[in-house]
Write an enzyme that holds these catalytic residues in place. Structure first.
Site, mmCIF file in Angstrom:
data_model
loop_
_atom_site.group_PDB
_atom_site.id
_atom_site.type_symbol
_atom_site.label_atom_id
_atom_site.label_comp_id
_atom_site.label_asym_id
_atom_site.label_seq_id
_atom_site.Cartn_x
_atom_site.Cartn_y
_atom_site.Cartn_z
ATOM 1 N N GLU A 85 0.823 -1.223 0.000
ATOM 2 C CA GLU A 85 0.000 0.000 0.000
ATOM 3 C C GLU A 85 0.856 1.272 0.000
ATOM 4 O O GLU A 85 1.720 1.453 0.871
ATOM 5 C CB GLU A 85 -0.909 -0.007 1.246
ATOM 6 C CG GLU A 85 -1.906 1.141 1.216
ATOM 7 C CD GLU A 85 -2.922 1.094 2.355
ATOM 8 O OE1 GLU A 85 -2.842 0.187 3.214
ATOM 9 O OE2 GLU A 85 -3.781 1.990 2.377
ATOM 10 N N LYS A 280 -6.633 -0.776 11.831
ATOM 11 C CA LYS A 280 -6.115 -1.177 10.506
ATOM 12 C C LYS A 280 -4.893 -0.333 10.170
ATOM 13 O O LYS A 280 -3.885 -0.838 9.668
ATOM 14 C CB LYS A 280 -7.218 -1.016 9.456
ATOM 15 C CG LYS A 280 -6.829 -1.461 8.054
ATOM 16 C CD LYS A 280 -6.116 -0.386 7.248
ATOM 17 C CE LYS A 280 -5.815 -0.854 5.831
ATOM 18 N NZ LYS A 280 -4.856 -0.003 5.137
ATOM 19 N N ASP A 296 4.843 -14.388 11.438
ATOM 20 C CA ASP A 296 3.516 -14.823 11.002
ATOM 21 C C ASP A 296 2.513 -13.695 11.245
ATOM 22 O O ASP A 296 2.026 -13.516 12.362
ATOM 23 C CB ASP A 296 3.157 -16.089 11.800
ATOM 24 C CG ASP A 296 1.788 -16.636 11.461
ATOM 25 O OD1 ASP A 296 1.000 -15.928 10.812
ATOM 26 O OD2 ASP A 296 1.521 -17.779 11.858
ATOM 27 N N HIS A 393 -2.089 10.694 0.979
ATOM 28 C CA HIS A 393 -2.268 9.354 0.429
ATOM 29 C C HIS A 393 -2.273 9.417 -1.098
ATOM 30 O O HIS A 393 -1.593 8.642 -1.766
ATOM 31 C CB HIS A 393 -3.583 8.762 0.957
ATOM 32 C CG HIS A 393 -3.768 7.320 0.596
ATOM 33 N ND1 HIS A 393 -2.934 6.334 1.071
ATOM 34 C CD2 HIS A 393 -4.672 6.708 -0.182
ATOM 35 C CE1 HIS A 393 -3.329 5.172 0.596
ATOM 36 N NE2 HIS A 393 -4.387 5.379 -0.180
HETATM 37 P P1 HMG Z 1 4.334 15.362 3.390
HETATM 38 O O1 HMG Z 1 4.334 16.304 4.528
HETATM 39 O O2 HMG Z 1 3.712 15.746 2.116
HETATM 40 O O3 HMG Z 1 5.817 14.871 3.121
HETATM 41 O O4 HMG Z 1 3.671 14.010 3.922
HETATM 42 P P2 HMG Z 1 7.091 15.742 2.759
HETATM 43 O O5 HMG Z 1 7.269 15.628 1.279
HETATM 44 O O6 HMG Z 1 7.047 17.090 3.391
HETATM 45 O O7 HMG Z 1 8.234 14.905 3.489
HETATM 46 C C1 HMG Z 1 8.340 14.835 4.894
HETATM 47 C C2 HMG Z 1 8.849 13.465 5.307
HETATM 48 O O8 HMG Z 1 7.794 12.483 5.068
HETATM 49 C C3 HMG Z 1 10.036 12.966 4.517
HETATM 50 O O9 HMG Z 1 11.229 13.450 5.068
HETATM 51 C C4 HMG Z 1 9.898 11.475 4.691
HETATM 52 O O10 HMG Z 1 10.306 11.085 5.974
HETATM 53 C C5 HMG Z 1 8.410 11.284 4.545
HETATM 54 P P3 HMG Z 1 12.580 13.420 4.174
HETATM 55 O O11 HMG Z 1 12.825 12.020 3.700
HETATM 56 O O12 HMG Z 1 12.341 14.349 2.988
HETATM 57 O O13 HMG Z 1 13.637 13.896 5.110
HETATM 58 N N1 HMG Z 1 8.066 11.128 3.137
HETATM 59 C C6 HMG Z 1 8.465 10.139 2.339
HETATM 60 N N2 HMG Z 1 9.244 9.073 2.550
HETATM 61 C C7 HMG Z 1 9.459 8.245 1.507
HETATM 62 N N3 HMG Z 1 8.965 8.431 0.272
HETATM 63 C C8 HMG Z 1 8.184 9.490 0.012
HETATM 64 C C9 HMG Z 1 7.907 10.394 1.057
HETATM 65 N N4 HMG Z 1 7.187 11.515 1.143
HETATM 66 C C10 HMG Z 1 7.296 11.956 2.400
HETATM 67 N N5 HMG Z 1 7.675 9.648 -1.203
HETATM 68 C C11 HMG Z 1 2.793 11.828 3.911
HETATM 69 C C12 HMG Z 1 3.260 12.991 3.054
HETATM 70 C C13 HMG Z 1 2.177 10.770 2.992
HETATM 71 C C14 HMG Z 1 3.996 11.218 4.613
HETATM 72 C C15 HMG Z 1 1.768 12.346 4.976
HETATM 73 O O14 HMG Z 1 0.721 12.983 4.301
HETATM 74 C C16 HMG Z 1 1.228 11.254 5.834
HETATM 75 O O15 HMG Z 1 1.827 10.829 6.801
HETATM 76 N N6 HMG Z 1 -0.004 10.789 5.547
HETATM 77 C C17 HMG Z 1 -0.620 9.672 6.221
HETATM 78 C C18 HMG Z 1 -0.630 8.537 5.260
HETATM 79 C C19 HMG Z 1 -1.141 7.256 5.858
HETATM 80 O O16 HMG Z 1 -1.497 7.142 6.992
HETATM 81 N N7 HMG Z 1 -1.130 6.232 5.026
HETATM 82 C C20 HMG Z 1 -1.586 4.920 5.388
HETATM 83 C C21 HMG Z 1 -2.555 4.425 4.369
HETATM 84 S S1 HMG Z 1 -4.153 5.090 4.673
HETATM 85 C C22 HMG Z 1 -4.815 3.848 5.672
HETATM 86 O O17 HMG Z 1 -4.892 2.743 5.243
HETATM 87 C C23 HMG Z 1 -5.062 4.008 7.109
HETATM 88 C C24 HMG Z 1 -6.111 4.935 7.652
HETATM 89 O O18 HMG Z 1 -7.410 4.667 7.176
HETATM 90 C C25 HMG Z 1 -6.026 4.682 9.129
HETATM 91 C C26 HMG Z 1 -6.950 5.544 9.949
HETATM 92 O O19 HMG Z 1 -8.034 5.895 9.476
HETATM 93 O O20 HMG Z 1 -6.567 5.779 11.127
HETATM 94 C C27 HMG Z 1 -5.754 6.328 7.310
#
Ligand code: HMG
Length: 440
Positions: A85, A280, A296, A393
């Protein structure tokens, strides 16, 4: 409708593929080509993977990502994460970086007991059964000596056996409930071998026990198996900092951020619909590290959700508080993990992931995995309660949409640039892609 088949397991790998292709695929040659495309070029490595499971026809790839900057109990880790994901690894990385500047994560193992049962039926006098159990207990322990010898030498083994009366719930149903310390092993094989020996000794010795003279000696063993529910194999991880240090985002004050964050956690504590999604998100982080370390994840999942329901309602695995201006966020979760046995020494990538984690003990790994779940939940809640989840996301999902639409390298470069300043949505990406294609 495809035909059933007898003797499938005895066919060679290529004959299995032929049968699958003939039975299910429209383009038989192309489907075979795709399956074979994922075979490893090194035949020995391929054979190793073939032999992990049964009826293997190819390999199913998952990406292995890494999330750096995890400061856990003052040690820096990079977490290996195997997951399909988008945005999970980025979210974990972002949370790790955030807490790196605020003292990092603190984690502690609370307990490490694993549980297994011999489930049996007995319809006679309970007092006689209890007497028999008391008399036979030392013999049960000595019957497993050859199995427990090495584990005992390392400091683990069987720690307790009790007789449990379950007849109120099911007539005639009793258990031998056995507690184990399995140290760095997840312990499933060890536990199950002990349990099967206990069952045999318990049943066979009953035939000689003189108090069972009224024909009620019949102890019918139903099954002997470990429980994947391990509420006494518990780990806690937490982060904390002054509220004032909480949010760098200028649109929300740290106090507002903390207040909304706490409300989001409280909602997950009392509302199962929300708790399932909340947990989740936690499991996004946990499963990814569990998979990468060859553990596992089905056992971990089943246990986590049972634990989340332990008070009778499905609830959040994480909790948060603000006291005296200090924000605290923590997880408490049972995790039966191993760093020896199983795939841990067999899968070349698992070995490498273990090395990346500085060859952790099972206790270390429990702490790392709990932190991964906590970090993931922090990142998700932080997004949910500020920008909304879709922004980040979808930003991470951009590449998937581009790949689904066969975007060329040049199209990708141009659209990644475009969406740095524009909101990503499925439609917006398709429209932008079409624009490029019609103008070029
Ligand atoms: P952002 O602020 O746009 O990121 O966040 P940024 O470009 O400013 O970068 C800041 C840092 O984020 C980076 O630091 C990385 O650590 C990381 P740096 O490496 O530059 O020193 N980062 C990345 N690392 C690797 N590859 C990348 C990347 N981009 C940023 N391409 C971010 C963007 C997606 C991190 C933020 O919006 C976030 O944390 N969102 C949450 C996303 C999430 O939870 N995803 C899980 C899937 S959704 C789900 O299934 C669960 C859910 O339903 C659970 C719930 O409801 O509780 C949400």
């Amino acid at each position: 409708m495809p035909n059933s088949i007898s003797g499938f397991s005895k066919l060679s790998k290529s004959k299995k593929i032929d049968w699958i292709a003939d039975s299910y695929f429209v383009d038989k040659e192309l489907s075979k080509q795709i399956l074979k495309q994922y075979w490893h070029s090194n035949p020995e490595l391929q054979q190793l993977h073939d032999e992990f499971i049964e009826n293997t026809i190819t390999n199913y790839y998952l990406p292995l990502g890494v999330a750096p900057n995890f400061l856990i109990n003052d040690t820096l880790y990079t977490l290996p994460m195997a997951i399909e994901e988008s945005s999970v690894v980025a979210a974990a990385s972002k949370a790790a970086k955030f807490w790196l500047d605020r003292g990092g994560f603190k984690a502690e193992v609370i307990s490490t007991t694993k549980i297994g049962h011999v489930h049996f039926m007995y319809y006679g006098d309970i007092k006689i059964l209890q007497q028999y159990f008391n008399a036979i207990k030392p013999q049960l322990i000595s019957a497993v000596k050859s199995i427990t010898k090495n584990m005992n030498r390392r400091g683990g083994g069987v720690t307790d056996i009790t007789l449990i009366n379950k007849t109120k719930a099911l007539e005639g149903y009793y258990q031998l409930k056995v507690r184990f310390e399995t140290l760095d092993a997840m312990g499933a094989n060890f536990i199950n071998s002990c349990l099967e020996q206990f069952a045999q000794t318990f049943r066979d010795s009953a035939k000689q026990y003189k108090m069972f003279t009224d024909g009620n000696a019949d102890i019918k063993i139903v099954m002997s198996i470990l429980s994947n529910y391990v509420p006494e194999c518990l780990v806690k991880a937490e982060v904390s900092c002054p509220v004032a240090h909480l949010n760098e985002d200028k649109t929300v004050s740290p106090t507002q951020f903390a207040e909304t964050f706490l409300q989001a956690v409280k909602i997950a504590e009392i509302e199962p619909y929300r708790a399932v999604t909340h947990n989740k998100g936690i499991m996004n982080g946990i499963d990814a590290v569990v998979l990468a370390t060859g553990n596992d994840f089905r056992a971990i999942e089943a246990c986590a959700h049972a634990y989340a329901s332990r008070h009778g309602t499905y609830s959040s695995l994480t909790h948060a508080s603000v006291e005296d201006g200090i924000f605290k966020f923590w997880i408490e979760i049972p995790l039966a993990l191993g760093t020896v046995g199983g795939l841990t020494k067999l899968h070349p990538l698992v070995k490498l992931c273990m090395e990346m984690l500085q060859n952790p003990s099972a206790r270390d790994l429990m702490q790392i995995v709990a932190v991964s779940g906590l970090a993931q939940n922090f990142a998700a809640l932080r997004s949910l309660t500020t920008t909304g989840i879709q922004e980040g996301h979808m930003k991470m999902h951009l590449m998937n949409i581009l790949n689904q639409n066969n975007a060329s390298a040049a199209e990708k470069t141009s659209l990644i640039k475009h969406f740095k300043t524009n909101t990503v949505s499925h439609n917006a990406v398709i429209e932008a892609l079409n624009r490029i294609r019609t103008t070029s």
